[in-house]
Scaffold this active site. Structure first.
Site, PDB file in Angstrom:
ATOM      1  N   TYR A   1       0.836  -1.198   0.000  1.00 37.77           N
ATOM      2  CA  TYR A   1       0.000   0.000   0.000  1.00 37.77           C
ATOM      3  C   TYR A   1       0.876   1.255   0.000  1.00 37.77           C
ATOM      4  O   TYR A   1       0.616   2.213  -0.745  1.00 37.77           O
ATOM      5  CB  TYR A   1      -0.900  -0.039   1.234  1.00 37.77           C
ATOM      6  CG  TYR A   1      -1.695   1.209   1.509  1.00 37.77           C
ATOM      7  CD1 TYR A   1      -2.818   1.530   0.759  1.00 37.77           C
ATOM      8  CD2 TYR A   1      -1.347   2.053   2.563  1.00 37.77           C
ATOM      9  CE1 TYR A   1      -3.568   2.661   1.029  1.00 37.77           C
ATOM     10  CE2 TYR A   1      -2.098   3.186   2.843  1.00 37.77           C
ATOM     11  CZ  TYR A   1      -3.200   3.488   2.074  1.00 37.77           C
ATOM     12  OH  TYR A   1      -3.935   4.608   2.355  1.00 37.77           O
ATOM     13  N   SER A   2       1.930   1.246   0.809  1.00 36.46           N
ATOM     14  CA  SER A   2       2.841   2.398   0.864  1.00 36.46           C
ATOM     15  C   SER A   2       3.529   2.622  -0.474  1.00 36.46           C
ATOM     16  O   SER A   2       3.739   3.771  -0.892  1.00 36.46           O
ATOM     17  CB  SER A   2       3.888   2.184   1.968  1.00 36.46           C
ATOM     18  OG  SER A   2       3.286   2.078   3.236  1.00 36.46           O
TER      19      SER A   2
END
Length: 208
Positions: free
Chosen positions: A123-124
């Site tokens: 996600y990052s």
């Protein structure tokens, strides 16, 4: 100035839309499907899907807040398609539409996914790719990188210094919504990136 909220069906997006509407600011909610609550308030809604062509949703808009997300219950494939690719498409569409200010709700860890929370590294990475695309786009931008999101009421207290202790890297969703609106209305936040957690400062001091 008319603001398009991309991700208006999410918790933060819904708060932003309601707050702007209640304060008399022109706002358009971009949604994938009908929403009885927002429709009952008389809010201008444009139906569009980030996984398809949604460029029509930006017509007549001056500002964009991107707060869409695939959600924790979906797989990495949706994270790529929504949080990264959807954001990149929104940035490109904003450029073509002449959008004056693009506020991105990113995430802690997006500045350096290798050293961010391991459980959400994919996600990052997606958030970093979207942020980098916005930085290179030439648009006036503000990027907010909030900590872990809480559902409690707004505290009204902020800090733009991400604490080392992970348990302190928290902020309420309503505080993030208020920060987004503040950034839209404050020229000093243009072309800035802010980590964002709850703290002891008012927005005007935390986002100086």
């Amino acid at each position: 100035m008319t603001t398009l909220v991309i991700g208006a069906g999410g918790q933060i997006g819904r708060m932003i839309v309601r707050k702007l509407h209640e304060s008399g600011k022109p706002v358009i909610a971009m949604l994938r499907k009908p929403d009885a609550e927002l429709e009952s308030l008389g809010i201008d809604i444009r139906f569009a899907d980030l996984e398809e062509d949604f460029s029509h949703a930006l017509t007549g808009c001056d500002q964009v807040i991107f707060t869409a997300g695939s959600g924790a219950k979906t797989g990495a494939d949706k994270t790529i398609l929504v949080d990264m690719w959807g954001a990149i498409k929104a940035i490109d569409a904003a450029n073509k539409a002449g959008i004056k200010h693009f506020v991105m709700v990113s995430s802690r860890g997006a500045e350096d996914p290798d050293n961010g929370p391991a459980a959400i590294k994919h996600y990052s990475v997606c958030k970093k790719m979207a942020d980098d695309h916005l930085l290179a786009s030439g648009l006036n931008y503000t990027i907010l990188r909030p900590g872990r999101l809480l559902n409690e009421p707004a505290t009204g207290g902020f800090s733009s210094a991400m604490p080392e202790a992970k348990e302190a890297q928290i902020i309420t969703r309503e505080d993030v919504a208020d920060a987004c609106i503040y950034c839209l209305q404050t020229s000093g936040t243009v072309n800035k990136i802010y980590p964002l957690v709850n703290g002891n400062q008012p927005l005007a001091n935390a986002l100086n």
